[in-house]
Write a protein that holds these residues in place. Structure first.
Motif, PDB file in Angstrom:
ATOM      1  N   VAL A 114       0.831  -1.200   0.000  1.00 29.49           N
ATOM      2  CA  VAL A 114       0.000   0.000   0.000  1.00 29.49           C
ATOM      3  C   VAL A 114       0.865   1.250   0.000  1.00 29.49           C
ATOM      4  O   VAL A 114       0.612   2.200  -0.741  1.00 29.49           O
ATOM      5  CB  VAL A 114      -0.958  -0.006   1.215  1.00 29.49           C
ATOM      6  CG1 VAL A 114      -1.766   1.273   1.277  1.00 29.49           C
ATOM      7  CG2 VAL A 114      -1.866  -1.217   1.162  1.00 29.49           C
ATOM      8  N   GLY A 115       1.879   1.279   0.850  1.00 33.39           N
ATOM      9  CA  GLY A 115       2.730   2.465   0.917  1.00 33.39           C
ATOM     10  C   GLY A 115       3.637   2.449   2.124  1.00 33.39           C
ATOM     11  O   GLY A 115       3.763   1.441   2.826  1.00 33.39           O
ATOM     12  N   ASP A 116       4.259   3.597   2.363  1.00 34.79           N
ATOM     13  CA  ASP A 116       5.212   3.761   3.454  1.00 34.79           C
ATOM     14  C   ASP A 116       4.521   4.175   4.744  1.00 34.79           C
ATOM     15  O   ASP A 116       3.594   4.989   4.719  1.00 34.79           O
ATOM     16  CB  ASP A 116       6.239   4.851   3.114  1.00 34.79           C
ATOM     17  CG  ASP A 116       7.077   4.504   1.902  1.00 34.79           C
ATOM     18  OD1 ASP A 116       7.208   3.308   1.594  1.00 34.79           O
ATOM     19  OD2 ASP A 116       7.607   5.437   1.266  1.00 34.79           O
ATOM     20  N   VAL A 117       5.002   3.624   5.845  1.00 38.46           N
ATOM     21  CA  VAL A 117       4.578   4.057   7.175  1.00 38.46           C
ATOM     22  C   VAL A 117       5.730   4.886   7.726  1.00 38.46           C
ATOM     23  O   VAL A 117       6.816   4.361   7.958  1.00 38.46           O
ATOM     24  CB  VAL A 117       4.280   2.859   8.102  1.00 38.46           C
ATOM     25  CG1 VAL A 117       3.941   3.339   9.502  1.00 38.46           C
ATOM     26  CG2 VAL A 117       3.157   2.014   7.533  1.00 38.46           C
ATOM     27  N   LYS A 118       5.491   6.175   7.925  1.00 39.67           N
ATOM     28  CA  LYS A 118       6.575   7.069   8.325  1.00 39.67           C
ATOM     29  C   LYS A 118       6.454   7.576   9.750  1.00 39.67           C
ATOM     30  O   LYS A 118       7.350   8.255  10.233  1.00 39.67           O
ATOM     31  CB  LYS A 118       6.632   8.253   7.363  1.00 39.67           C
ATOM     32  CG  LYS A 118       6.944   7.815   5.950  1.00 39.67           C
ATOM     33  CD  LYS A 118       7.005   8.990   5.012  1.00 39.67           C
ATOM     34  CE  LYS A 118       7.321   8.515   3.615  1.00 39.67           C
ATOM     35  NZ  LYS A 118       7.384   9.598   2.658  1.00 39.67           N
ATOM     36  N   THR A 119       5.342   7.282  10.411  1.00 41.26           N
ATOM     37  CA  THR A 119       5.151   7.737  11.786  1.00 41.26           C
ATOM     38  C   THR A 119       4.884   6.530  12.684  1.00 41.26           C
ATOM     39  O   THR A 119       4.426   5.490  12.216  1.00 41.26           O
ATOM     40  CB  THR A 119       3.982   8.733  11.890  1.00 41.26           C
ATOM     41  OG1 THR A 119       2.791   8.117  11.392  1.00 41.26           O
ATOM     42  CG2 THR A 119       4.262   9.998  11.087  1.00 41.26           C
ATOM     43  N   PHE A 120       5.172   6.688  13.956  1.00 43.16           N
ATOM     44  CA  PHE A 120       5.081   5.561  14.882  1.00 43.16           C
ATOM     45  C   PHE A 120       3.976   5.725  15.918  1.00 43.16           C
ATOM     46  O   PHE A 120       3.668   4.783  16.628  1.00 43.16           O
ATOM     47  CB  PHE A 120       6.438   5.347  15.560  1.00 43.16           C
ATOM     48  CG  PHE A 120       7.552   5.282  14.563  1.00 43.16           C
ATOM     49  CD1 PHE A 120       7.625   4.234  13.657  1.00 43.16           C
ATOM     50  CD2 PHE A 120       8.503   6.276  14.483  1.00 43.16           C
ATOM     51  CE1 PHE A 120       8.633   4.169  12.706  1.00 43.16           C
ATOM     52  CE2 PHE A 120       9.519   6.220  13.543  1.00 43.16           C
ATOM     53  CZ  PHE A 120       9.585   5.176  12.653  1.00 43.16           C
ATOM     54  N   ASN A 121       3.401   6.908  16.022  1.00 43.36           N
ATOM     55  CA  ASN A 121       2.217   7.157  16.849  1.00 43.36           C
ATOM     56  C   ASN A 121       1.128   7.602  15.885  1.00 43.36           C
ATOM     57  O   ASN A 121       1.181   8.728  15.390  1.00 43.36           O
ATOM     58  CB  ASN A 121       2.471   8.241  17.893  1.00 43.36           C
ATOM     59  CG  ASN A 121       3.434   7.790  18.947  1.00 43.36           C
ATOM     60  OD1 ASN A 121       3.333   6.682  19.461  1.00 43.36           O
ATOM     61  ND2 ASN A 121       4.399   8.630  19.274  1.00 43.36           N
ATOM     62  N   ASN A 122       0.210   6.710  15.597  1.00 40.35           N
ATOM     63  CA  ASN A 122      -0.839   6.942  14.598  1.00 40.35           C
ATOM     64  C   ASN A 122      -0.219   7.002  13.205  1.00 40.35           C
ATOM     65  O   ASN A 122       0.957   7.362  13.060  1.00 40.35           O
ATOM     66  CB  ASN A 122      -1.632   8.221  14.852  1.00 40.35           C
ATOM     67  CG  ASN A 122      -2.315   8.255  16.191  1.00 40.35           C
ATOM     68  OD1 ASN A 122      -2.494   7.235  16.837  1.00 40.35           O
ATOM     69  ND2 ASN A 122      -2.690   9.440  16.633  1.00 40.35           N
ATOM     70  N   PHE A 123      -0.982   6.624  12.212  1.00 37.45           N
ATOM     71  CA  PHE A 123      -0.577   6.860  10.828  1.00 37.45           C
ATOM     72  C   PHE A 123      -1.796   6.898   9.944  1.00 37.45           C
ATOM     73  O   PHE A 123      -2.867   6.401  10.307  1.00 37.45           O
ATOM     74  CB  PHE A 123       0.459   5.850  10.316  1.00 37.45           C
ATOM     75  CG  PHE A 123       0.001   4.414  10.171  1.00 37.45           C
ATOM     76  CD1 PHE A 123      -0.969   4.023   9.245  1.00 37.45           C
ATOM     77  CD2 PHE A 123       0.590   3.420  10.940  1.00 37.45           C
ATOM     78  CE1 PHE A 123      -1.347   2.694   9.107  1.00 37.45           C
ATOM     79  CE2 PHE A 123       0.217   2.086  10.805  1.00 37.45           C
ATOM     80  CZ  PHE A 123      -0.759   1.729   9.879  1.00 37.45           C
TER      81      PHE A 123
END
Length: 157
Positions: A114-123
């Protein structure tokens, strides 16, 4: 000679530990701001499916985990929760629930990234055009760089 070997060993240990700490902290330092809670709540309100990231999956461990509610909609996938920090996280949709690295690798050719996850609290991750989340059952966070399973949530049977 003994002193030189001891210095070489101690400096090598410090270098390795420093490198490991850097790999762990760099993603935290360069991460963009997490999406506002209101935006994740709004996305969840429009989502068709929900699932749970849990820390107790077989493939999760103290450095690779996720927890919280995942909301899957036709246009975006959101997390109200937390992920263990790490580099190069990717979000995948899978036709089957997986909870280990071996399961992920076995099914990877049937998944869609789907794509990149760049944050670690909520995304919030947009769903690419042409991808229908109802064709899948599970959302997975995978560390592409190190080939590590992070977490997964089944959002429909």
């Amino acid at each position: 000679m003994k002193k030189a070997l001891l210095l070489l060993f101690s400096h090598t240990v410090v270098l390795v530990v420093g490198f490991a700490i850097g790999i762990y902290t760099l993603p935290i330092l360069i991460a963009p701001p997490a999406p506002e809670t209101e935006a994740v709540v709004a996305q969840a309100g429009e989502a068709r499916y929900q699932g749970q990231f849990r820390r107790d999956l077989k493939g999760s461990d103290p450095l690779h985990w996720g927890e919280g509610t995942v909301s899957v909609g036709p246009e975006s996938i959101g997390l109200m929760g937390r992920l263990a920090p790490g580099p190069d996280y990717k979000l995948y949709l899978s036709p089957e629930f997986v909870e280990t690295e071996a399961d992920f690798l076995r099914l990877k050719d049937r998944m869609v990234r789907v794509g990149d996850v760049k944050t670690f609290n909520n995304f919030l991750v947009p769903v690419p055009a042409g991808v229908d989340p109802s064709d899948y059952t599970t959302v997975i966070v995978w560390c592409e760089r190190f080939g590590e399973f992070i977490t997964a949530a089944q959002y429909r049977p």
